[in-house]
Write an enzyme that holds these catalytic residues in place. Sequence first.
Site, PDB file in Angstrom:
ATOM      1  N   ASP A  68       6.766  24.006  -6.705  1.00  0.00           N
ATOM      2  CA  ASP A  68       6.141  23.388  -5.537  1.00  0.00           C
ATOM      3  C   ASP A  68       7.203  22.860  -4.584  1.00  0.00           C
ATOM      4  O   ASP A  68       8.357  22.628  -4.961  1.00  0.00           O
ATOM      5  CB  ASP A  68       5.186  22.263  -5.949  1.00  0.00           C
ATOM      6  CG  ASP A  68       5.872  21.150  -6.723  1.00  0.00           C
ATOM      7  OD1 ASP A  68       6.777  21.452  -7.532  1.00  0.00           O
ATOM      8  OD2 ASP A  68       5.518  19.973  -6.525  1.00  0.00           O
ATOM      9  N   GLU A 133       5.857  18.600  -9.149  1.00  0.00           N
ATOM     10  CA  GLU A 133       7.039  17.728  -9.202  1.00  0.00           C
ATOM     11  C   GLU A 133       7.161  16.893  -7.942  1.00  0.00           C
ATOM     12  O   GLU A 133       7.539  15.727  -7.997  1.00  0.00           O
ATOM     13  CB  GLU A 133       8.305  18.565  -9.390  1.00  0.00           C
ATOM     14  CG  GLU A 133       9.526  17.756  -9.832  1.00  0.00           C
ATOM     15  CD  GLU A 133      10.341  17.171  -8.675  1.00  0.00           C
ATOM     16  OE1 GLU A 133      11.235  16.337  -8.933  1.00  0.00           O
ATOM     17  OE2 GLU A 133      10.094  17.547  -7.512  1.00  0.00           O
TER      18      GLU A 133
END
Length: 376
Positions: A68, A133
């Site tokens: 991400d 994250e």
Amino acid sequence: MSDVLELTCDLIARASVTPADAGCQAAIAQRLRAAGFGCEHLRLGEVENLWATHGSGAPVLVLLGHTDVVPPGPREAWTSDPFDPQIRDGVLYGRGAADMKGSVAAFVVAAEQFVAAHPTHSGTLAVLLTSDEEGDAIDGVRRVAEVFRERGQTIDWCITGEPSSTERLGDLLRVGRRGSLSGTLTVKGVQGHVAYPHKARNPIHLAAPALAELVARQWDDGFESFPPTSLQLSNIHAGTGANNVIPGELQVAFNLRYTPHWDAPRLEAEITALLDRHALDYTLRWHRSGEPFYTPEGRLRSVAREVLGEFAGAPPEESTGGGTSDARFIAPLGAQCIEVGPVNASIHQVDEHVRVADLQALPALYRTLIERLLVE
């Protein structure tokens, strides 16, 4: 175009703004399966997690990363589309180029090369990726670590591909991180007219001495290579916007970055006791982002220092600075954790970028680390 550069560009083109993965892990799993890895997709909530392994038994070496990225912000502020990777003057531009799709691509290429050269290597080489994250980090590695505990999965060493270098590739080795604890303090007062303070209770005035004591306190002198624990007020809000109204409530947000001298429960108890001494009418909500971790001298740290020195031409600085990373969830499993990655000067910024030469050197750096740990 080199293999790592091509894969990085493919990943950047996938607009995987947290917690979206946009097919990154599926593409990576396809490659790792072809190289002989067993792949398990762990979808937890809205988050994609990938656990890929090659070999068996101990020692277990994990390459940890995330697919991400943070939002790009206004696209018109970028020189080129953040999700259309562009190379200009030897530099690759795009959201995630440095944080951390370049490292993830390098992990994949290094892992493919390693198992092709050492199909019967000792121990287990694993790749762990998450799409959670950059966001709340609830259903990512935090949850995966809980799954590992239930399974009895052990991890000996963990290399996180966070962009740790400062000026040149390999000039810094991250050997730990401070813990992070956030609090939201609400102090209650009594709203009233500023001309009649005796009929009101001003929560700003009531809280000011306690806040002054909080920010003046020296929590510790640091620990090993850690800077001292720091408390920072991040947001303060009170009032209606009118200058003739005493507010009825004050809200203060703060964050502590703390050394292994402390843990979250002790810090929470210390701050609660301080507020109680000031006899405030308050509520306090806590959010624990992660405990600190530190990797002392050992095989992982010494091998990494040696390899980075070879690649950078000088011994790396060994640091515990910076924010938090997903290694904070792996370290409590008993793993030694380090962070090694590209230069971090442009992360989370407009026109995020990585030098193509650094990106092309990363697979060899990671492969060398893997070989010195898993080839006897």
